[in-house]
Design an enzyme around this catalytic site. Sequence first.
Site, short mmCIF file in Angstrom:
data_model
loop_
_atom_site.label_atom_id
_atom_site.label_comp_id
_atom_site.label_asym_id
_atom_site.label_seq_id
_atom_site.Cartn_x
_atom_site.Cartn_y
_atom_site.Cartn_z
N VAL A 232 0.83 -1.20 0.00
CA VAL A 232 0.00 0.00 0.00
C VAL A 232 0.87 1.26 0.00
O VAL A 232 0.56 2.24 -0.68
CB VAL A 232 -0.95 -0.01 1.21
CG1 VAL A 232 -1.66 1.33 1.35
CG2 VAL A 232 -1.98 -1.13 1.07
N GLU A 233 1.97 1.23 0.75
CA GLU A 233 2.80 2.44 0.88
C GLU A 233 3.60 2.77 -0.37
O GLU A 233 3.71 3.94 -0.73
CB GLU A 233 3.74 2.29 2.08
CG GLU A 233 3.05 2.29 3.43
CD GLU A 233 2.50 3.66 3.82
OE1 GLU A 233 2.80 4.65 3.12
OE2 GLU A 233 1.77 3.74 4.81
N SER A 234 4.19 1.76 -1.02
CA SER A 234 5.08 2.08 -2.14
C SER A 234 4.96 1.09 -3.30
O SER A 234 5.83 1.05 -4.14
CB SER A 234 6.54 2.11 -1.67
OG SER A 234 6.99 0.81 -1.34
#
Length: 414
Positions: free
Chosen positions: A140-142
């Site tokens: 989700v973050e990167s």
Amino acid sequence: MQATRRTVMLGLMAAGLAGCAGGMPMTSAPAAAEPVMRAVPNPAWDAWVAGFRPRAVGAGVAPETFDRAFRSAGYLPDVIERDRNQTEFTRTLEDYLAIAASDERVSKGRAALSQYGGVLSQIEARFGVEAEVVTAIWGVESRYGERRGNVPIVSALSTLAYDGRRGAFFESQLIAALKILQNGDVNPEGMTGSWAGAMGHTQFIPTSYLAYAVDFTGDGRRDIWSEDPTDALASAAAYLARSGWRRGQPWGVEVRLPAGFSPGLAGRGTTRSPSDWAAMGVRDMDGRTVPDHGAASILIPMGLSGPAFMVFRNFTVITRYNNAENYVIGVGHLSDRLRGGPPIRGSFPPDARGMTMADRQELQRRLTAAGFDTGGTDGVIGGKTEAAISAYEQASGLPVTGQPSVALLRRLGG
């Protein structure tokens, strides 16, 4: 991460999906090369830096560290433009999950789990955070490291601190970034990330990095920036562990609510035991009583006509990483998918325009077939779809709105 990270990340929710949560715009389209932000001369920024130097030194930053960090730093007007023009909305849970837990993101996540299975098993053994949960945060973050950000952090944070809209916050992040450089974990050229200061595979802001990042590889540096994601993944696990993660407890379970369930009972402020919820008629999606994983709340992010979830303490732990409800459900659901779980089984209600996800996907398909590229057919209405609608409307002599509608879908089907 922690209250300071949430302050920035909640503002960034509007920029795409939190997300992207971590400051990088969240999209289901293939990762493209990130545009490079160029520094421009700004005497007022230069004067601010000169005035900031004694404050930084007073906070424990060595003069030589400061001077080296700012030798290649500069004022980034694009950062201010991003900060000023965050879109004033957040996506629905349905749209969020269509991106955060898309088939592509699930497939790539399973590949990442396979590739880094040994490392993730060691991380899980040390910190007690399941490999799938750590991988979901990474995804989700990167997008599993594909979108770590290429903006020079010292330039970005000093630009934002100088601008002053949230000056105290960004100055504190800048001092933390300078201390990271002073510790030798990274050099100024390698310290890159998002325009708002989130860094690396798991998008830590500097204060959270100082508090929670770990050197899992044992090379003497807590390196969350390099191609090797080991330290970043371990740092995310360490963060969750120190926030109270309970191994073996789910973040939540999708449930069916009984007829007549009062929406006033939903929300994280109301907790009951699973047996109490069961006595009220709440069941999992297979009609069974939810096992007792401790005090639980019922969430109905899209109302009684949308999916419902029974959530536990680990849901609250993930909120320490990012307090947005959609983010937590996105990470939790992606982690479930990575371990083989099904997509959301409850139905989503039509959107404010009366369109279902299937309607929006069909609209994108018809626009693309007519020569107006929407950049994909995921059903999520973003800038490319709006531009395609506008182009179609203009070419057809219609009022240009750029907005999807049932009428437009019907017209394209004629």
